[in-house]
Design an enzyme around this catalytic site. Structure first.
Site, PDB file in Angstrom:
ATOM      1  N   LYS A  13     -46.134  16.792 -24.885  1.00  0.00           N
ATOM      2  CA  LYS A  13     -45.529  15.766 -24.029  1.00  0.00           C
ATOM      3  C   LYS A  13     -44.507  14.923 -24.804  1.00  0.00           C
ATOM      4  CE  LYS A  13     -49.398  13.641 -22.932  1.00  0.00           C
ATOM      5  NZ  LYS A  13     -50.396  14.365 -23.749  1.00  0.00           N
ATOM      6  N   ARG A  88     -53.721   8.033 -17.384  1.00  0.00           N
ATOM      7  CA  ARG A  88     -54.732   8.853 -18.057  1.00  0.00           C
ATOM      8  C   ARG A  88     -56.001   8.976 -17.206  1.00  0.00           C
ATOM      9  NH1 ARG A  88     -52.445   9.559 -23.319  1.00  0.00           N
ATOM     10  NH2 ARG A  88     -54.053   9.976 -24.832  1.00  0.00           N
ATOM     11  N   ARG A 127     -50.877  18.982 -36.784  1.00  0.00           N
ATOM     12  CA  ARG A 127     -49.768  18.037 -36.573  1.00  0.00           C
ATOM     13  C   ARG A 127     -49.632  17.047 -37.740  1.00  0.00           C
ATOM     14  NH1 ARG A 127     -49.306  15.020 -30.894  1.00  0.00           N
ATOM     15  NH2 ARG A 127     -51.315  14.097 -31.435  1.00  0.00           N
ATOM     16  N   ARG A 154     -52.023  11.555 -38.131  1.00  0.00           N
ATOM     17  CA  ARG A 154     -52.563  10.464 -37.319  1.00  0.00           C
ATOM     18  C   ARG A 154     -54.077  10.434 -37.494  1.00  0.00           C
ATOM     19  NH1 ARG A 154     -50.217  10.915 -31.254  1.00  0.00           N
ATOM     20  NH2 ARG A 154     -52.400  10.480 -30.851  1.00  0.00           N
ATOM     21  N   ARG A 165     -61.248  13.570 -27.919  1.00  0.00           N
ATOM     22  CA  ARG A 165     -60.032  13.368 -27.113  1.00  0.00           C
ATOM     23  C   ARG A 165     -59.901  14.446 -26.046  1.00  0.00           C
ATOM     24  NH1 ARG A 165     -55.544  13.423 -31.291  1.00  0.00           N
ATOM     25  NH2 ARG A 165     -54.148  12.824 -29.612  1.00  0.00           N
TER      26      ARG A 165
HETATM   27  P1  AMP Z   1     -51.615   9.600 -27.337  1.00  0.00           P
HETATM   28  O1  AMP Z   1     -50.603   9.308 -28.385  1.00  0.00           O
HETATM   29  O2  AMP Z   1     -51.033   9.623 -25.946  1.00  0.00           O
HETATM   30  O3  AMP Z   1     -52.436  10.837 -27.640  1.00  0.00           O
HETATM   31  O4  AMP Z   1     -52.644   8.378 -27.345  1.00  0.00           O
HETATM   32  C1  AMP Z   1     -53.401   8.044 -28.493  1.00  0.00           C
HETATM   33  C2  AMP Z   1     -54.582   7.182 -28.079  1.00  0.00           C
HETATM   34  O5  AMP Z   1     -54.108   5.970 -27.476  1.00  0.00           O
HETATM   35  C3  AMP Z   1     -55.511   7.806 -27.040  1.00  0.00           C
HETATM   36  O6  AMP Z   1     -56.467   8.671 -27.608  1.00  0.00           O
HETATM   37  C4  AMP Z   1     -56.134   6.551 -26.419  1.00  0.00           C
HETATM   38  O7  AMP Z   1     -57.113   5.994 -27.272  1.00  0.00           O
HETATM   39  C5  AMP Z   1     -54.954   5.588 -26.397  1.00  0.00           C
HETATM   40  N1  AMP Z   1     -54.172   5.708 -25.136  1.00  0.00           N
HETATM   41  C6  AMP Z   1     -52.911   6.200 -24.989  1.00  0.00           C
HETATM   42  N2  AMP Z   1     -52.515   6.141 -23.707  1.00  0.00           N
HETATM   43  C7  AMP Z   1     -53.559   5.621 -23.011  1.00  0.00           C
HETATM   44  C8  AMP Z   1     -53.772   5.321 -21.637  1.00  0.00           C
HETATM   45  N3  AMP Z   1     -52.845   5.568 -20.706  1.00  0.00           N
HETATM   46  N4  AMP Z   1     -54.977   4.797 -21.290  1.00  0.00           N
HETATM   47  C9  AMP Z   1     -55.921   4.531 -22.210  1.00  0.00           C
HETATM   48  N5  AMP Z   1     -55.788   4.801 -23.519  1.00  0.00           N
HETATM   49  C10 AMP Z   1     -54.614   5.332 -23.932  1.00  0.00           C
END
Ligand code: AMP
Length: 212
Positions: A13, A88, A127, A154, A165
Site C-alpha cells: 500500500k 482499519r 522489509r 521497523r 498484525r
Molecule cells: P501501518 O504502517 O499501516 O502498518 O501501521 C503500523 C501500526 O500503526 C499498526 O500496526 C497499528 O498499530 C497502527 N495503525 C495504523 N493505522 C491504524 C488505524 N487506521 N487504526 C488503528 N491503528 C492503526
C-alpha cells in the site's frame, strides 16, 4: 481523486501510494506514518499509541479518527487523497463515510491489494527502511545497493509482532472488503507482481480516465 488502498500489512500500500502521489499530485494519508511521527516526537498522542503499535494491535479509534479528521481538513486534501492504512475496521469506515458525507466529498474507489499470506510474511520480515531517505527495500526481493543506505527494521516488522498484525488484519480489517463491495466501491488487484505492473492494475481498475 479520493481513494482508499486496502490490504494486509506488507501488501504494498505504501509503495503504491507513493507512485499515485507522483502521478496524480494528491497527498498520501497514512495513519501508520502519522502515528510513527507522533511516537518519534514523543507527543501525548504518540505515547498513547506506542504500546498498541509495538505489539501489533490497533491504536484506539478515537485517537486515529481525531488524527484523520485533522489531516483531511488541511488544504492539500481538498483536491483529493490516497488513504493508506485507514480505515482499519468497520467503526473507522463508518466514521470516514460520515466525515466525507458532511463535506460532500464521498470516496470514489477502494482498491484491495490481494496477496497470499506466506508472501506477506516474507515481505514483512525482509522489509528494511533507509533512515536517511525513507526508501523502502527488501533484503530478499529488492536489496539496496551496497553501502549506500542506512537501513533499519521497523520494530513491528519483527517476526514475533508480524503474526499479531496479520491476525488483526484478518479479524478486524478484512470485513471491510464486504463493506465496500456492498457500497459498490471495491476494485481488487493482484498485488503479487512487480511494482509497475501493480500500479498499472490499480490505474486500470480504479482510475481508468483520471491521469492528466
Ligand atoms: P501501518 O504502517 O499501516 O502498518 O501501521 C503500523 C501500526 O500503526 C499498526 O500496526 C497499528 O498499530 C497502527 N495503525 C495504523 N493505522 C491504524 C488505524 N487506521 N487504526 C488503528 N491503528 C492503526
Amino acid at each position: 481523486m479520493r481513494i482508499v488502498l486496502l490490504g494486509a500489512p506488507g501488501s504494498g500500500k505504501g509503495t503504491q501510494s507513493q507512485l499515485l502521489v507522483k502521478a496524480y499530485g494528491i497527498p498520501q494519508i497514512s495513519t501508520g506514518d502519522l502515528l510513527r511521527e507522533a511516537v518519534s516526537q514523543g507527543s501525548a498522542l504518540g505515547l498513547r499509541a506506542k504500546a498498541a503499535m509495538d505489539s501489533g494491535k490497533l491504536v484506539d479509534d478515537a485517537t486515529v479518527l481525531g488524527m484523520i479528521r485533522e489531516r483531511l481538513g488541511r488544504p492539500d486534501a481538498a483536491k483529493g487523497f490516497i488513504l493508506d492504512g485507514f480505515p482499519r475496521n468497520i467503526v473507522q469506515a463508518e466514521a470516514l463515510q460520515n466525515m466525507l458525507g458532511d463535506l460532500g466529498t464521498p470516496l470514489e474507489a477502494v482498491v484491495l491489494m490481494n496477496l497470499d499470506l506466506t508472501i506477506l510474511f516474507k515481505r514483512l520480515t525482509g522489509r528494511r527502511i533507509c533512515q536517511d531517505c525513507g526508501k523502502v527495500f527488501n533484503i530478499y526481493t529488492s536489496p539496496p545497493p551496497e553501502g549506500k543506505h542506512n537501513l533499519i527494521q521497523r520494530p513491528d516488522d519483527k517476526e514475533e509482532v508480524i503474526g499479531k498484525r496479520l491476525e488483526v488484519y484478518e479479524a478486524q480489517t478484512k470485513p471491510l472488503i464486504k463493506y465496500y463491495e456492498a457500497a459498490g466501491l471495491l476494485h481488487s488487484v493482484d498485488a503479487d507482481a512487480d511494482v509497475d505492473t501493480v500500479f498499472k492494475s490499480i490505474e486500470q481498475a480504479a482510475l481508468p480516465t483520471r491521469r492528466a
